[in-house]
Design a protein around this motif. Structure first.
Motif, PDB file in Angstrom:
ATOM      1  N   PHE B   6     -10.734  19.569  27.823  1.00 53.03           N
ATOM      2  CA  PHE B   6      -9.500  18.764  27.828  1.00 53.03           C
ATOM      3  C   PHE B   6      -8.331  19.556  28.397  1.00 53.03           C
ATOM      4  O   PHE B   6      -7.443  18.987  29.007  1.00 53.03           O
ATOM      5  N   VAL B 473     -16.462   7.640  28.077  1.00 51.97           N
ATOM      6  CA  VAL B 473     -17.627   8.184  27.351  1.00 51.97           C
ATOM      7  C   VAL B 473     -17.677   9.710  27.488  1.00 51.97           C
ATOM      8  O   VAL B 473     -17.985  10.418  26.528  1.00 51.97           O
ATOM      9  N   LEU B 476     -15.240  11.127  25.036  1.00 51.19           N
ATOM     10  CA  LEU B 476     -15.760  11.050  23.661  1.00 51.19           C
ATOM     11  C   LEU B 476     -16.792  12.149  23.425  1.00 51.19           C
ATOM     12  O   LEU B 476     -16.801  12.796  22.385  1.00 51.19           O
ATOM     13  N   TYR B 477     -17.642  12.348  24.417  1.00 48.59           N
ATOM     14  CA  TYR B 477     -18.691  13.376  24.280  1.00 48.59           C
ATOM     15  C   TYR B 477     -18.060  14.765  24.203  1.00 48.59           C
ATOM     16  O   TYR B 477     -18.460  15.590  23.378  1.00 48.59           O
ATOM     17  N   ALA B 479     -15.163  15.489  23.159  1.00 44.56           N
ATOM     18  CA  ALA B 479     -14.412  15.650  21.915  1.00 44.56           C
ATOM     19  C   ALA B 479     -15.316  16.074  20.766  1.00 44.56           C
ATOM     20  O   ALA B 479     -14.852  16.680  19.801  1.00 44.56           O
ATOM     21  N   THR B 480     -16.601  15.747  20.886  1.00 48.48           N
ATOM     22  CA  THR B 480     -17.478  15.994  19.737  1.00 48.48           C
ATOM     23  C   THR B 480     -18.484  17.116  19.972  1.00 48.48           C
ATOM     24  O   THR B 480     -19.232  17.466  19.069  1.00 48.48           O
TER      25      THR B 480
END
Lengths: 348, 491
Positions: B6, B473, B476-477, B479-480
């Motif tokens: 990020f 997506v 999201l990936y 982030a986790t």
């Protein structure tokens, strides 16, 4: 028209991506569903792949727990050990064949003869209260000779019951214990029922849910800002150590002590005060502290994962040793030896 | 700063509009240079000095080369540049490798030598920017390129952040004219850039990283896994390294387009190659061309000159002798460029042998065709058989490339020979199948449309919808899960 096209293509792409995420094992949808009687339970026959400090590929069996599908009724000559606990028991960091349950079975078979099965009823985030309820409502229905409740300090003295809106709760009622299932009437549960069809089929929603949990854990700044993120204080990461046993835990342990088949396995070092309190309840105890300490003394960190460099759950070597250690400890339990000798005399 | 983080997306969100907001091309170039240094400094600010030093030395040598006609001085200047660039590379990347080799050699004859290992980190992207600076000096020396007058442009050529740490190994002839007159990106460039970025992130994060997690787990402790799982991990690495590097190249090209710069293509469906020479024309194209121009071509000329003394009857016979020598040496050096380790030498040597065998035995010394003319059933069969044979050997090569040591590679090979089944064979096989089908599908579409930006052939709203969904997506990936670095970062 452009907006509609954009929206439709966005939706179609999300569906395709969702299918890809599930098929490749990158992300599965929610592997649990919330049963109005049991609370969260694993969806049967669900393939799972997990990447954390370790790597897991496996699935739930048709009865809704981990590992080989052992039916509730046992056969003659078969002995069973039920395993209840949190993510340590669940073991989603090693392949199923490396789980300590497999080593436990083979070691017991080597030393006692006969056929042994260890049934893995582990669930992430479970504490003693949840274990008691799950054992009472589900696991105990499986024939068994021994039940091991694997706990640490946080499981014995949880700060609160987890997600009480979606879990049955254990309460003290006079001299006994009762299970309150009023969660199934809560607004959260009703909301869950509405979104369940989506949650149980969408990997992207699961990713979104995981992101939400990450934010709730306070890790957002680290994820977004990488090494520019301010350091979190240790106090914010490490919970306060438990000093005494809550009343509910004490009553549960006393209740467990009523059945000789129940054994409490402590898998992290407890304070002498807590150990004394547990001993006072009368429940048999196996303490893994000595086993884990011996590993540390030999220069092997039981929680260090050499591949990812992370510290977390038990690594492969620890699973192996814990399986053997538990088998040897159980081997010395008189009730288990009695059962095996009964079997051999019946067979003769 | 990893592309798949990020913080990099935030960096990009600041740099791209800021570059566009600057009106003067010189200001843009200067700003991009500082942004590139900031990008590099985020990893380790101390190595900025190396980057600056490489830029200043080669800029000065280039200017001198342009100013003098004296052949002797020009040769000495070329030598100086090669020494400074390769010296830096050898010191940081190969010192420990050679020291270890020398120590082992000494030990084998009974001499005890103290360890000479240096505890230094390998500067990120050193292999890439060294090759860029070398190509500039050699081109100027060969009078194929006029030296640039602008230090800023040259420094930007060395350190342009989209390609700084893992290529493409661009040529000065392509980039310097673009930097000299850095324009705002056109609408077409922006659209292409966005499509390339979305495709790149999909390949890198949702294929490369995802497959890489399995690969790392298995290769990290292969003794815990059985034959089918080891084979699946090797096949997944085959997919990972392609998705990872091609994804990175897509992102790099996409970002460059957003600041008005066009970078060269680095991959062209390599796993659809039916011969090794075709594979090397489609895999890491910028490196293959560099090696061809600056290593193989001079080497084969030198070898031919030596062989001509043998006075063989025909040129073909001379070539039959020269080609394997030159190609195997080139590929051994190519292997060593990838990493200072015996596994990379074996990988390079294998590719050298395959290339030599293919040229001399399969094609009997004839040039190997790149064009695919598939006629009739037999033609199709030969085409598919060519792809399968080539790729099977490519996969075998990847085993040595990925293995942490020769012992580990040998262990895994032994597991393949003494096959031991697994209860998880079906799960692993399905995983490989899904990744393989997705990467094959992407390649087939690219091959058919002859474009990496095939999404732009759809209606703009549809393309935007697909890119948005992909990036959502991907975020999201990210982030986790902890981002995995690019495989080629280590080189």
């Amino acid at each position: 028209m452009r907006i509609v096209l954009f929206g439709l293509s966005l939706l179609a792409a999300l569906i395709v991506l969702d299918v890809y995420l599930q098929a490749s094992g990158i992300q599965t949808p929610m592997e649990t569903r919330i049963d109005p009687h049991l609370g969260p339970t694993y969806i049967p026959k669900m393939p799972l792949t997990r990447f954390n400090e370790g790597f897991y590929v496996g699935s739930t069996n048709r009865y809704g727990y981990m590992g080989p599908a052992i039916p509730p009724r046992s056969t003659q000559g078969e002995h069973r050990v039920l395993l209840l606990g949190d993510s340590y028991v669940l073991g989603h960091t090693v392949l199923p064949r490396h789980h300590f349950a497999r080593r436990l079975e083979s070691r017991l078979e080597e030393t006692l003869g006969g056929e042994f099965h260890a049934l893995n009823f582990g669930k992430a985030d479970f504490n003693l209260w949840n274990m008691y309820q799950y054992h009472h409502d589900f696991a105990a229905a499986f024939d068994h000779d021994v039940t091991l409740f694997l706990v640490d300090e946080n499981d014995l003295a949880p700060s609160q019951q987890i997600a009480t809106d979606l879990y049955p709760t254990v309460k003290i009622a006079g001299d006994s214990l009762m299970i309150d299932r009023s969660f199934s009437k809560s607004g959260t549960y009703r909301f869950y029922k509405r979104v369940d069809p989506l949650l149980s089929h969408s990997a992207i929603l699961r990713l979104a849910f995981n992101s939400y949990k990450m934010v709730k854990r306070g890790e957002l700044a680290e994820v977004l800002l990488d090494k520019l993120a301010p350091e979190r204080s240790l106090a914010a990461v490490t919970p306060e150590p438990a000093r005494e046993l809550p009343e509910l835990s004490r009553v549960i342990l006393r209740r467990l002590a009523d059945d000789q088949r129940n054994i409490l396995v402590i898998h992290k070092k407890l304070t002498p005060e807590l150990l004394e309190e547990i001993a006072a309840t009368g429940v048999p105890v196996i303490d893994l502290a000595a086993c884990l300490d011996s590993l540390l003394a030999a220069g092997h960190d039981p929680y260090l994962w050499p591949v990812t460099g992370l510290r977390g759950h038990w690594n492969h070597a620890t699973h192996e040793i814990i399986g053997c250690f538990l088998a040897d400890e159980l081997n010395s339990q008189p009730q288990l030896q009695r059962l095996v000798s009964q079997d051999s005399s019946t067979a003769n | 700063m990893l592309f798949n983080s990020f913080i990099f997306l935030a960096f990009l969100a600041a740099v791209v509009p800021a570059t566009a907001a600057l009106r003067h091309p010189r200001a843009r170039a200067l700003f991009l240079l500082f942004a590139s240094y900031a990008f590099y400094a985020y990893w380790d600010w101390r190595f900025i000095t190396l980057l600056v030093l490489a830029s200043v030395v080669d800029y000065a040598i280039g200017r001198k080369l342009g100013a003098t006609q004296d052949a002797g001085i020009r040769r000495r200047l070329l030598l100086l540049s090669c020494l400074s660039n390769l010296g830096m590379l050898v010191f940081f990347k190969y010192f420990n490798f050679f020291a270890e080799g020398a120590q082992a050699a000494a030990a084998s004859v009974g001499w005890h030598v103290e360890s000479w290992q240096l505890r230094i980190a390998l500067p990120l992207g050193i292999s890439f920017y060294t090759f860029r600076t070398l190509s500039y000096i050699i081109d100027v020396y060969r009078r194929r390129l006029m030296p640039t007058d602008s230090l800023v442009d040259y420094a930007l050529f060395v350190s342009f952040f989209p390609m700084l740490v893992a290529g493409p190994i661009e040529r000065a002839g392509n980039l310097l004219p673009q930097f000299a007159n850095l324009k705002s990106p056109s609408r077409e460039q922006i659209r292409e850039g966005m499509a390339l970025i979305a495709l790149g992130y999909f390949k890198k994060v949702l294929i490369g990283d995802a497959a890489g997690r399995v690969v790392d787990s298995v290769f990290g402790q292969p003794e815990l896994y059985r034959s089918p799982e080891l084979l699946a991990a090797l096949l997944l690495f085959t997919i990972q390294i392609y998705a990872d590097f091609a994804g990175y190249s897509n992102i790099a090209r996409g970002i460059a387009k957003l600041v008005g710069v066009d970078l060269m293509k680095n991959f062209e469906q390599p796993y659809l190659s039916r011969s090794f020479s075709e594979f090397w024309r489609r895999w890491h194209i910028s490196l293959s061309r560099w090696i061809w121009d600056y290593l193989f071509a001079p080497l084969i000329s030198a070898v031919l000159r030596m062989i001509s003394r043998l006075q063989l009857p025909t040129v073909e016979q001379e070539m039959r002798l020269a080609y394997p020598l030159a190609v195997i040496t080139t590929m051994l050096l190519c292997g060593l460029w990838h990493g200072a380790g015996y596994t990379f030498l074996v990988w390079g040597g294998m590719h050298g042998l395959f290339l030599a065998f293919e040229r001399l035995v399969v094609y009997r010394g004839r040039p190997i065709p790149m064009q695919r003319r598939i006629r009739g059933f037999t033609g199709r069969l030969r085409f598919v058989a060519g792809i399968i044979t080539t790729q099977a050997l490519v996969v075998l090569g990847w085993l040595f490339f990925r293995a942490e040591s020769l012992d580990q590679a040998r262990y895994i090979l032994r597991q393949f020979v003494h096959w031991q089944g697994s209860e998880l064979t079906g799960r692993f096989a399905f995983m490989v199948l899904v990744y393989a089908l997705v990467i094959l599908l992407l390649d087939l579409v690219e091959y058919r449309t002859k474009s990496e930006t095939y999404l732009l052939r759809l209606r703009p709203a549809v393309a935007a919808g697909i890119c948005t969904a992909t990036m959502f997506v991907v975020c999201l990936y990210l982030a986790t899960t902890k981002p995995l670095p690019f495989v080629y970062f280590q080189f």
